[in-house]
Design an enzyme around this catalytic site. Sequence first.
Site, PDB file in Angstrom:
ATOM      1  N   ASP A 154       0.842  -1.207   0.141  1.00  0.00           N
ATOM      2  CA  ASP A 154      -0.030  -0.083   0.150  1.00  0.00           C
ATOM      3  C   ASP A 154       0.898   1.280  -0.181  1.00  0.00           C
ATOM      4  O   ASP A 154       2.102   0.908   0.171  1.00  0.00           O
ATOM      5  CB  ASP A 154      -0.941  -0.073   1.185  1.00  0.00           C
ATOM      6  CG  ASP A 154      -0.357  -0.105   2.578  1.00  0.00           C
ATOM      7  OD1 ASP A 154       0.777  -0.184   2.574  1.00  0.00           O
ATOM      8  OD2 ASP A 154      -0.999   0.355   3.440  1.00  0.00           O
ATOM      9  N   TYR A 165       3.063   4.802   0.795  1.00  0.00           N
ATOM     10  CA  TYR A 165       3.875   5.250   1.765  1.00  0.00           C
ATOM     11  C   TYR A 165       2.861   6.025   2.769  1.00  0.00           C
ATOM     12  O   TYR A 165       1.929   6.643   2.352  1.00  0.00           O
ATOM     13  CB  TYR A 165       4.905   6.024   1.458  1.00  0.00           C
ATOM     14  CG  TYR A 165       5.898   5.415   0.630  1.00  0.00           C
ATOM     15  CD1 TYR A 165       6.710   4.543   1.069  1.00  0.00           C
ATOM     16  CD2 TYR A 165       6.347   5.921  -0.857  1.00  0.00           C
ATOM     17  CE1 TYR A 165       7.655   3.878   0.181  1.00  0.00           C
ATOM     18  CE2 TYR A 165       7.379   5.177  -1.438  1.00  0.00           C
ATOM     19  CZ  TYR A 165       8.152   4.359  -0.910  1.00  0.00           C
ATOM     20  OH  TYR A 165       9.131   3.609  -1.587  1.00  0.00           O
ATOM     21  N   PHE A 192       6.298   2.460  -4.479  1.00  0.00           N
ATOM     22  CA  PHE A 192       7.788   2.651  -4.155  1.00  0.00           C
ATOM     23  C   PHE A 192       8.397   3.726  -4.734  1.00  0.00           C
ATOM     24  O   PHE A 192       9.498   4.069  -4.044  1.00  0.00           O
ATOM     25  CB  PHE A 192       8.424   1.271  -4.644  1.00  0.00           C
ATOM     26  CG  PHE A 192       8.002   0.077  -4.269  1.00  0.00           C
ATOM     27  CD1 PHE A 192       8.369  -0.230  -2.892  1.00  0.00           C
ATOM     28  CD2 PHE A 192       7.527  -0.849  -5.016  1.00  0.00           C
ATOM     29  CE1 PHE A 192       8.013  -1.495  -2.490  1.00  0.00           C
ATOM     30  CE2 PHE A 192       7.124  -1.887  -4.535  1.00  0.00           C
ATOM     31  CZ  PHE A 192       7.245  -2.384  -3.225  1.00  0.00           C
ATOM     32  N   HIS A 206       9.195  -8.598   0.575  1.00  0.00           N
ATOM     33  CA  HIS A 206       8.950  -6.908   0.674  1.00  0.00           C
ATOM     34  C   HIS A 206      10.579  -6.313   0.739  1.00  0.00           C
ATOM     35  O   HIS A 206      11.230  -6.907   1.491  1.00  0.00           O
ATOM     36  CB  HIS A 206       7.966  -6.480   1.377  1.00  0.00           C
ATOM     37  CG  HIS A 206       7.728  -4.933   1.187  1.00  0.00           C
ATOM     38  ND1 HIS A 206       8.399  -3.999   1.600  1.00  0.00           N
ATOM     39  CD2 HIS A 206       6.641  -4.690   0.408  1.00  0.00           C
ATOM     40  CE1 HIS A 206       7.838  -2.987   1.306  1.00  0.00           C
ATOM     41  NE2 HIS A 206       6.649  -3.169   0.327  1.00  0.00           N
TER      42      HIS A 206
END
Length: 239
Positions: free
Chosen positions: A65, A67, A78, A199
């Site tokens: 999801d 930041y 990202f 991740h």
Amino acid sequence: MTLPLGEGWHEALGSELEAPYLQDLLAFVAAERAASSVFPSDADVFAALRAVPFADVKVVVLGQDPYIRPEQANGLAFSVPRGVRLPPSLRNIYKELEADLGVPPCAHGDLSRWAGQGVLLLNAVLTVREGVSFSHAGHGWERFTDAVIAALSQQRSGLVFLLWGRPAQEKVARIDAANSRNSVASGAPPRHLVLRAAHPSPLSASRGFFGCRHFSATNQWLRQHGQAEIDWALERPAT
């Protein structure tokens, strides 16, 4: 209401865009914005699907999801706007990119150059409340992004899916269904390349993200399928 998507996405998603859950989801996000800070901005929620036309997608990078800190989320998984300090996850992505392909870390975190080459930077959940990871999970975004992945799986071929983290890897069924259906019927190899890794956050990067070599594997697949490689470097020396 017509969602602000890019070229080809309305046709690809079809009736999914008329499903009642989507209106409920957007109403939930609007209520959240009225009560607290929500990222990314309303204008950037569907930025990933505007940045890459449906027909131009070559690679899908799936994150979790957005930041959760101010000024970071810009609608591309990202990525952060130029001038914003690099989040730890993005720094780890740059570390793996350097180890894999020798591309030196970039000073900025704007990944739009990847998007311009056909890399869809998609999160499993497209909005989040400030400071609370996964706060908008379970309200409908997962179904919407399932539909995005299913449309790509079923209507395109030769794509690369990079699934980083558990929420992203839960999408694999939407991809494998297309792969299996075609491969079993014809004896042909899978239509898409699906790569999974931990991740890139500091909590998990050392448990399978570092060393995954997804960037070189992606380019190898694209070469083998007659497509141009991704130039993963975000800055090129002046000539």
